[in-house]
Design a protein around this motif. Sequence first.
Motif, PDB file in Angstrom:
ATOM      1  N   ALA A  78       0.831  -1.204   0.000  1.00 27.69           N
ATOM      2  CA  ALA A  78       0.000   0.000   0.000  1.00 27.69           C
ATOM      3  C   ALA A  78       0.865   1.254   0.000  1.00 27.69           C
ATOM      4  CB  ALA A  78      -0.917  -0.010   1.220  1.00 27.69           C
ATOM      5  N   MET A  79       1.927   1.247   0.819  1.00 23.64           N
ATOM      6  CA  MET A  79       2.816   2.406   0.888  1.00 23.64           C
ATOM      7  C   MET A  79       3.473   2.663  -0.462  1.00 23.64           C
ATOM      8  SD  MET A  79       3.997   4.866   2.695  1.00 23.64           S
ATOM      9  CE  MET A  79       3.474   4.391   4.346  1.00 23.64           C
ATOM     10  N   GLU A  80       3.836   1.607  -1.157  1.00 19.82           N
ATOM     11  CA  GLU A  80       4.441   1.776  -2.481  1.00 19.82           C
ATOM     12  C   GLU A  80       3.487   2.479  -3.438  1.00 19.82           C
ATOM     13  OE1 GLU A  80       5.610  -2.093  -3.713  1.00 19.82           O
ATOM     14  OE2 GLU A  80       7.289  -2.250  -2.300  1.00 19.82           O
ATOM     15  N   GLN A  81       2.203   2.160  -3.365  1.00 18.09           N
ATOM     16  CA  GLN A  81       1.212   2.817  -4.234  1.00 18.09           C
ATOM     17  C   GLN A  81       1.057   4.292  -3.869  1.00 18.09           C
ATOM     18  OE1 GLN A  81      -0.190   1.480  -6.942  1.00 18.09           O
ATOM     19  NE2 GLN A  81       0.956  -0.412  -6.529  1.00 18.09           N
ATOM     20  N   TYR A  82       1.059   4.590  -2.565  1.00 22.93           N
ATOM     21  CA  TYR A  82       0.933   5.989  -2.131  1.00 22.93           C
ATOM     22  C   TYR A  82       2.143   6.802  -2.581  1.00 22.93           C
ATOM     23  CZ  TYR A  82      -2.886   4.515   0.968  1.00 22.93           C
ATOM     24  OH  TYR A  82      -4.067   4.022   1.484  1.00 22.93           O
TER      25      TYR A  82
END
Length: 240
Positions: A78-82
């Motif tokens: 999720a952090m990678e997408q943000y």
Amino acid sequence: MLKSKYILFVVFLLSAVAVSAQKAERNYIRKGNRLFNDSIFVDAEVNYRKALEVNPKSTVSMYNLGNTLSQQQKFQDAMEQYVSASNIEKDKMKLAHIYHNMGVLLQAGKDYAKAVDAYKMSLRNNPTDDETRYNLALAQKMLKDQQQNQQNQDQNQDQNQDQNKDQQKQDQNKDKQNDQKQDEKKDQQQPPKSEKQNNQMSKENAEQLLNSVMQDEKDVQDKVKKQQKVMQGGRLEKDW
């Protein structure tokens, strides 16, 4: 004339393809949103990924995919997408949402320092967001508590190390005392060499003592012989 018509046809065809792609992207996003709202996160993820296949630079799809992954406890993904969305997005309101959610994930992972930075970035893009301001204050407090706890742990560790060193010194001193006691005990059991040397007679003194004893013994023998002779003479003199 024919060349101009051909160019117009190509432009129209490309526009139609782009419109079709945009429509497909919107459809995937809308379907994904419906599934997300119904808490069907796996299927929502599939649709957001399909939207990204149509438009790899869709920050909306990245952001929504990040939210879906978060609900599935896939926090790193999720952090990678943000992060990817924050590197592309230019709209301030959307950036504020992206950084806000980044802060939430970081705070959940107890990375309070980075969470504070993320909330500050969110507020720079949207200073009126009270929820982000509250989260920032909470993250700052938790960061302070974390730092204080770490400081206390470091102090306790240092104290334990000092206590261990003191204990080691005490053990060493105790061992030395035990060694000294054992040496003293051995000394008590065995006479000192100096006393032994003092108690030993020299060869000359021993010879003198031996001669004296022999002389005394000779004197005693002489006395015994005289008495015997006297007794013998007496017997001879007095015949019974």
